[in-house]
Design an enzyme around this catalytic site. Structure first.
Site, PDB file in Angstrom:
ATOM      1  N   LYS A   1     -33.184 -26.819  28.688  1.00 18.79           N
ATOM      2  CA  LYS A   1     -32.245 -25.817  29.162  1.00 18.79           C
ATOM      3  C   LYS A   1     -30.886 -26.452  29.448  1.00 18.79           C
ATOM      4  O   LYS A   1     -30.802 -27.621  29.843  1.00 18.79           O
ATOM      5  CB  LYS A   1     -32.755 -25.195  30.471  1.00 18.79           C
ATOM      6  CG  LYS A   1     -33.994 -24.352  30.364  1.00 18.79           C
ATOM      7  CD  LYS A   1     -34.397 -23.846  31.746  1.00 18.79           C
ATOM      8  CE  LYS A   1     -35.686 -23.042  31.694  1.00 18.79           C
ATOM      9  NZ  LYS A   1     -35.487 -21.752  31.026  1.00 18.79           N
TER      10      LYS A   1
ATOM     11  N   ARG B   1     -45.251 -17.531  28.079  1.00 16.25           N
ATOM     12  CA  ARG B   1     -46.165 -16.648  27.340  1.00 16.25           C
ATOM     13  C   ARG B   1     -47.352 -17.435  26.771  1.00 16.25           C
ATOM     14  O   ARG B   1     -48.420 -16.870  26.548  1.00 16.25           O
ATOM     15  CB  ARG B   1     -45.384 -15.928  26.234  1.00 16.25           C
ATOM     16  CG  ARG B   1     -44.819 -16.833  25.172  1.00 16.25           C
ATOM     17  CD  ARG B   1     -43.667 -16.200  24.410  1.00 16.25           C
ATOM     18  NE  ARG B   1     -42.478 -16.089  25.226  1.00 16.25           N
ATOM     19  CZ  ARG B   1     -41.339 -15.518  24.819  1.00 16.25           C
ATOM     20  NH1 ARG B   1     -41.263 -15.011  23.602  1.00 16.25           N
ATOM     21  NH2 ARG B   1     -40.299 -15.456  25.612  1.00 16.25           N
TER      22      ARG B   1
END
Length: 493
Positions: A266, A340
């Protein structure tokens, strides 16, 4: 904080601060009317004015709280007003605060008292564990709150206070977990929190460690956690038991105790709040805290896959293929779409309980922050009745949800040439394709996905009962749904 219910009038009950809820365009009590110029207070929702009694009333100070029109009063309005009162009490260094409404309770004493209790407990929350430079004024807490009501409403109000306090304490518990830095709340430490919760309640808690995850084939959880020196865990919490006539609801929460993005690192500005990436898991733990406190007549199972997503030498790589617990394979195109992947294992695990419904919460996508900001949680579901129950719970609790579609066209965007699924479907409809990915692991069980990326953490609080940091979102929403739960047909819409 002690919260009691008394019969009487806030203007005659001694207190350091009295908070009086007043309605729009209704006459002020005679005692108060002489303290304020006409037109300075109209009772509009959110308006508040602090007055000093100067010996004309028993409380030293009176805070007038505008509640809007009597016919339009909501629990959220009361919740926010109560939080405003408790924050004013903190500012004034008050030890005692009384709260009351003018006239009858328009929405019923039990419901109103629950909202007020939630507001004061949530409103006093601060996370100060790591502060060493605080003054006495900054650390002050109101020690006693008394809710004033009429004789006929006292018993109902006491019942509402008990429920509201339990719910708010569960939310604050979740806030503490989310606010704790990643170095202090590793997957093992989060599992330890769950085990401690089980030891002090009737909840049954099971934790699977790395060796057990390997033996059981939990490929998704293991893959995401393999780059970190802190091994993953899978937390299973159970309230009640499966039996005829008792619905089973599985609550699943993403437990990424820190998310660097892995090798798909990130940018720095998006990494500073990533201790909050276990906000869904914290909400599940907080909800289970309340479920057992209220002893709800349901079989509720909480599932939290916990891992740390780090760019270590053994980290998951883009282009890797992961075999999940279900046997479905996942092509990893971006290691920052890791939530996920761990949730795929937990959702498949939930199916062994043959649940009536699965509800999952996760700080899943930045796209949801862009779509809804901090004011609503996105919801996607395979069953319209379940989504509607969540919508109603959101309106009741102030934790609003807004539905997004899960059409087959979005599922097509996840097709992979080398595996059963890709973990991302591209930038378009990023939040929806994430929800579609999760739905692929829930079979025919009614399923709802709550993307709390925009609502779980707030550096600029949007509501009076929020504070900088974790909001505890999801706890009150889930508990309200479970308290009102209506069985759902196990078919997809």
């Amino acid at each position: 904080m002690e919260i009691s219910v008394k019969t009487g009038d806030v203007l005659t009950e001694p207190a350091d601060l009295a908070a009086l809820g007043l309605f729009e365009d209704e006459a002020l009590p005679e005692t108060v009317a002489g303290w304020i110029a006409p037109g300075d207070f109209s009772g509009k929702a959110g308006q508040n004015v602090l007055l000093y009694s100067r010996g004309d009333a028993s409380p030293a100070r009176v805070l007038l709280l505008g509640l809007g029109r009597r016919s339009a009063l909501t629990t959220e309005g009361l919740r926010q007003a109560a939080a405003t009162a408790i924050q004013q009490g903190r500012t004034l260094q008050a030890a005692s605060v009384t709260i009351g409404l003018q006239g009858e309770w328009p929405i019923g004493a039990t419901v109103a008292a629950q909202a007020i209790a939630e507001g004061v407990v949530l409103g006093q929350y601060r996370f100060l564990r790591y502060r060493t430079d605080l003054s006495r004024e900054q650390t002050h807490e109101v020690s006693h709150v008394a809710l004033l009501t009429g004789d006929a409403d006292a018993a109902a109000a006491r019942a509402g206070v008990d429920v509201g306090r339990a719910i708010a304490q569960g939310a604050n518990y979740a806030r503490d977990l989310v606010n704790t830095p990643g170095y202090a709340l590793t997957p093992a430490a989060l599992a330890g929190e769950a085990q401690a919760l089980g030891e002090r309640t009737a909840l049954k808690v099971t934790v699977l460690d790395k060796a057990q995850l390997i033996e059981g084939g939990y490929g998704g959880i293991l893959a995401v956690g393999q780059g970190s020196v802190n091994d993953p865990r899978f937390i299973i919490i159970e309230h009640g038991e499966a039996k005829a006539g008792v619905p089973t609801v599985c609550l699943v929460g993403k437990g990424l105790t820190f998310d660097s993005g892995g090798l798909s690192l990130k940018p720095a500005e998006f990494m500073t709040t990533m201790k909050s990436d276990m906000g869904g898991g914290a909400a599940v733990l907080g909800a289970m805290h309340v479920v057992t406190a209220l002893d709800l007549p349901l079989h509720v199972v909480g599932l939290v896959p916990a891992a740390e997503n780090m760019p270590g030498a053994n980290a998951l790589r883009p282009d890797d293929v992961v075999t999940s617990l279900s046997g479905k394979t996942i092509e990893v195109l971006n290691t920052d779409a890791e939530g996920r992947i761990v949730l795929a294992d937990a959702l498949h695990y939930a199916l062994r309980y043959k649940p009536d419904a699965i509800i999952e919460l996760s700080t899943l996508t930045g796209a949801m922050v862009i779509a809804l900001g901090a004011h609503a949680t996105g919801v996607m579901g395979t069953n319209e009745a379940l989504v509607e129950q969540l919508r109603k719970a959101g309106e009741a609790t102030g934790e609003r949800v807004w539905p997004f579609p899960l059409w087959d066209e979005y599922k097509q965007m996840l097709k992979s040439e080398v595996a059963d699924l890709k973990n991302i479907g591209g930038r378009p409809a990023g939040s929806i394709t994430a929800g579609a990915f999760l739905a692929a692991f829930t079979g025919d069980v009614p399923f709802a996905h709550l993307d709390i990326a925009g609502t779980a953490f707030s550096e600029r609080p949007a509501k009076p009962y929020h504070a900088p940091g974790a909001t505890g979102v999801g706890v009150r929403l889930l508990v309200d749904l479970l308290r009102q739960y209506a069985p759902i047909q196990s078919v997809k819409s």
